[in-house]
Motif scaffolding. Structure first.
Motif, PDB file in Angstrom:
ATOM      1  N   THR A  15       0.835  -1.207   0.000  1.00 26.30           N
ATOM      2  CA  THR A  15       0.000   0.000   0.000  1.00 26.30           C
ATOM      3  C   THR A  15       0.871   1.258   0.000  1.00 26.30           C
ATOM      4  OG1 THR A  15      -1.783  -1.151   1.160  1.00 26.30           O
ATOM      5  CG2 THR A  15      -1.784   1.252   1.269  1.00 26.30           C
ATOM      6  N   ILE A  16       1.868   1.285   0.870  1.00 24.36           N
ATOM      7  CA  ILE A  16       2.750   2.456   0.936  1.00 24.36           C
ATOM      8  C   ILE A  16       3.578   2.574  -0.341  1.00 24.36           C
ATOM      9  CG2 ILE A  16       4.818   3.351   2.084  1.00 24.36           C
ATOM     10  CD1 ILE A  16       3.500   2.823   4.701  1.00 24.36           C
ATOM     11  N   ALA A  17       4.046   1.444  -0.872  1.00 20.42           N
ATOM     12  CA  ALA A  17       4.822   1.475  -2.118  1.00 20.42           C
ATOM     13  C   ALA A  17       3.980   2.057  -3.258  1.00 20.42           C
ATOM     14  CB  ALA A  17       5.327   0.078  -2.458  1.00 20.42           C
ATOM     15  N   LEU A  18       2.722   1.644  -3.348  1.00 21.27           N
ATOM     16  CA  LEU A  18       1.848   2.180  -4.404  1.00 21.27           C
ATOM     17  C   LEU A  18       1.591   3.666  -4.202  1.00 21.27           C
ATOM     18  CD1 LEU A  18      -0.719  -0.737  -4.823  1.00 21.27           C
ATOM     19  CD2 LEU A  18       1.030   0.004  -6.454  1.00 21.27           C
ATOM     20  N   TRP A  19       1.385   4.091  -2.949  1.00 15.61           N
ATOM     21  CA  TRP A  19       1.157   5.502  -2.634  1.00 15.61           C
ATOM     22  C   TRP A  19       2.331   6.350  -3.139  1.00 15.61           C
ATOM     23  CZ3 TRP A  19      -2.120   9.173  -1.144  1.00 15.61           C
ATOM     24  CH2 TRP A  19      -1.634  10.324  -0.540  1.00 15.61           C
ATOM     25  N   PHE A  20       3.554   5.931  -2.785  1.00 13.66           N
ATOM     26  CA  PHE A  20       4.714   6.720  -3.185  1.00 13.66           C
ATOM     27  C   PHE A  20       5.034   6.563  -4.663  1.00 13.66           C
ATOM     28  CE2 PHE A  20       5.417   7.049   1.402  1.00 13.66           C
ATOM     29  CZ  PHE A  20       5.531   8.433   1.473  1.00 13.66           C
ATOM     30  N   LEU A  21       4.660   5.446  -5.270  1.00  9.29           N
ATOM     31  CA  LEU A  21       4.816   5.305  -6.715  1.00  9.29           C
ATOM     32  C   LEU A  21       3.948   6.338  -7.430  1.00  9.29           C
ATOM     33  CD1 LEU A  21       5.930   3.794  -9.197  1.00  9.29           C
ATOM     34  CD2 LEU A  21       3.956   2.273  -9.017  1.00  9.29           C
ATOM     35  N   ILE A  22       2.722   6.482  -6.982  1.00 12.99           N
ATOM     36  CA  ILE A  22       1.818   7.484  -7.568  1.00 12.99           C
ATOM     37  C   ILE A  22       2.399   8.881  -7.398  1.00 12.99           C
ATOM     38  CG2 ILE A  22      -0.449   8.583  -7.322  1.00 12.99           C
ATOM     39  CD1 ILE A  22      -1.512   5.716  -6.601  1.00 12.99           C
ATOM     40  N   GLY A  28       7.324  13.162 -11.533  1.00 11.29           N
ATOM     41  CA  GLY A  28       8.179  12.904 -12.679  1.00 11.29           C
ATOM     42  C   GLY A  28       9.498  12.237 -12.327  1.00 11.29           C
ATOM     43  N   ASP A  29       9.549  11.554 -11.193  1.00  7.87           N
ATOM     44  CA  ASP A  29      10.773  10.875 -10.749  1.00  7.87           C
ATOM     45  C   ASP A  29      10.405   9.448 -10.349  1.00  7.87           C
ATOM     46  OD1 ASP A  29      13.318  10.273  -9.917  1.00  7.87           O
ATOM     47  OD2 ASP A  29      13.178  11.401  -8.031  1.00  7.87           O
ATOM     48  N   LEU A  30      10.226   8.586 -11.338  1.00  2.00           N
ATOM     49  CA  LEU A  30       9.806   7.216 -11.093  1.00  2.00           C
ATOM     50  C   LEU A  30      10.748   6.535 -10.095  1.00  2.00           C
ATOM     51  CD1 LEU A  30       7.745   5.045 -11.910  1.00  2.00           C
ATOM     52  CD2 LEU A  30       9.359   4.318 -13.650  1.00  2.00           C
ATOM     53  N   THR A  33      11.333   8.075  -4.495  1.00  4.89           N
ATOM     54  CA  THR A  33      11.253   7.969  -3.027  1.00  4.89           C
ATOM     55  C   THR A  33      12.013   6.758  -2.503  1.00  4.89           C
ATOM     56  OG1 THR A  33       9.170   9.181  -2.974  1.00  4.89           O
ATOM     57  CG2 THR A  33       9.692   7.820  -1.063  1.00  4.89           C
ATOM     58  N   PRO A  34      11.795   5.532  -3.011  1.00  6.28           N
ATOM     59  CA  PRO A  34      12.564   4.418  -2.464  1.00  6.28           C
ATOM     60  C   PRO A  34      14.065   4.536  -2.742  1.00  6.28           C
ATOM     61  CG  PRO A  34      11.194   3.660  -4.281  1.00  6.28           C
ATOM     62  CD  PRO A  34      10.799   5.071  -3.986  1.00  6.28           C
ATOM     63  N   VAL A  35      14.454   5.151  -3.847  1.00  8.45           N
ATOM     64  CA  VAL A  35      15.875   5.345  -4.130  1.00  8.45           C
ATOM     65  C   VAL A  35      16.467   6.327  -3.117  1.00  8.45           C
ATOM     66  CG1 VAL A  35      17.524   6.302  -5.799  1.00  8.45           C
ATOM     67  CG2 VAL A  35      15.752   4.705  -6.555  1.00  8.45           C
ATOM     68  N   LEU A 119      10.412  14.676   0.822  1.00  7.74           N
ATOM     69  CA  LEU A 119       9.434  13.784   1.438  1.00  7.74           C
ATOM     70  C   LEU A 119       8.771  14.535   2.580  1.00  7.74           C
ATOM     71  CD1 LEU A 119       8.427  10.840   1.347  1.00  7.74           C
ATOM     72  CD2 LEU A 119      10.177  10.301   3.018  1.00  7.74           C
ATOM     73  N   SER A 120       7.554  14.977   2.372  1.00  3.89           N
ATOM     74  CA  SER A 120       6.905  15.792   3.393  1.00  3.89           C
ATOM     75  C   SER A 120       6.277  14.911   4.467  1.00  3.89           C
ATOM     76  CB  SER A 120       5.839  16.690   2.761  1.00  3.89           C
ATOM     77  OG  SER A 120       4.640  15.969   2.530  1.00  3.89           O
ATOM     78  N   TRP A 121       6.132  15.488   5.636  1.00  5.29           N
ATOM     79  CA  TRP A 121       5.517  14.768   6.752  1.00  5.29           C
ATOM     80  C   TRP A 121       4.085  14.382   6.404  1.00  5.29           C
ATOM     81  CZ3 TRP A 121       1.074  16.533   8.913  1.00  5.29           C
ATOM     82  CH2 TRP A 121       0.734  17.864   8.665  1.00  5.29           C
ATOM     83  N   LEU A 122       3.401  15.217   5.635  1.00  3.88           N
ATOM     84  CA  LEU A 122       2.016  14.923   5.279  1.00  3.88           C
ATOM     85  C   LEU A 122       1.930  13.692   4.371  1.00  3.88           C
ATOM     86  CD1 LEU A 122      -0.952  15.694   5.439  1.00  3.88           C
ATOM     87  CD2 LEU A 122      -0.582  17.222   3.498  1.00  3.88           C
ATOM     88  N   GLN A 123       2.855  13.565   3.428  1.00  2.00           N
ATOM     89  CA  GLN A 123       2.870  12.396   2.554  1.00  2.00           C
ATOM     90  C   GLN A 123       3.076  11.122   3.366  1.00  2.00           C
ATOM     91  OE1 GLN A 123       6.119  13.506   0.051  1.00  2.00           O
ATOM     92  NE2 GLN A 123       4.805  14.407  -1.515  1.00  2.00           N
TER      93      GLN A 123
END
Length: 159
Positions: A15-22, A28-30, A33-35, A119-123
């Motif tokens: 769920t979190i991975a999909l959230w940050f993928l979106i 515009g940076d596929l 976040t995980p990188v 990476l914002s606290w809200l995200q």
């Protein structure tokens, strides 16, 4: 309980991975976040200035993320199974969850001031809330009578 916990953790991690993928696609940076998180994680062990490849950072963080969520899922499953035996225990676990989320929100705000500027606290807060909701939904589906028993415990009925 083990399978239930690992499944809940995998659901939360996905769920979190999909959230940050979106969010990364919108930015515009596929996989940005995980990188970024993988680079931050590995920087604990490397000399200043050394960074792994983009793929290495992604893989490192993905393994860490899945393992961490499997652990969280196991903790959630343990709490749900304990609440099956003593429904009022669910109230305590819910309180601990709220304290954890507030603590994590504060920690994320601190991190956002440093390396995690994009990476914002809200995200992160929304990602955790969505993942917790999905994991909770899964676990309550595994324990269909628990909600009613917790409600009775809150109303003061003997357990």
């Amino acid at each position: 309980m083990f399978r239930e916990g690992v499944n809940a953790g995998l659901i939360g991690a996905l769920t979190i991975a999909l959230w940050f993928l979106i969010l990364d696609v919108i930015r515009g940076d596929l996989l940005g976040t995980p990188v970024m998180l993988g680079n931050s994680l590995i920087s604990i062990f490397l000399q200043p200035g050394e960074l792994p490849s983009r793929a290495g950072a992604f893989l490192l963080y993905t393994v860490f993320h899945v393992a961490a969520f499997a652990g969280v899922g196991l903790l959630f499953a343990w709490g749900m199974n304990a609440a099956e035996r003593t429904p009022s225990a669910f109230i305590g676990f819910a309180g601990l969850f709220i304290v954890f989320e507030i603590g994590w929100l504060g920690w994320t705000a601190v991190l956002a001031e440093g390396r995690f500027g994009e990476l914002s606290w809200l995200q992160v807060f929304l990602a955790n809330l969505i993942a917790a909701g999905v994991m909770g939904y899964y676990l309550f589906r595994q324990h269909p009578g628990l909600a009613g028993r917790v409600e009775l415990a809150i109303a003061g009925s003997p357990e």
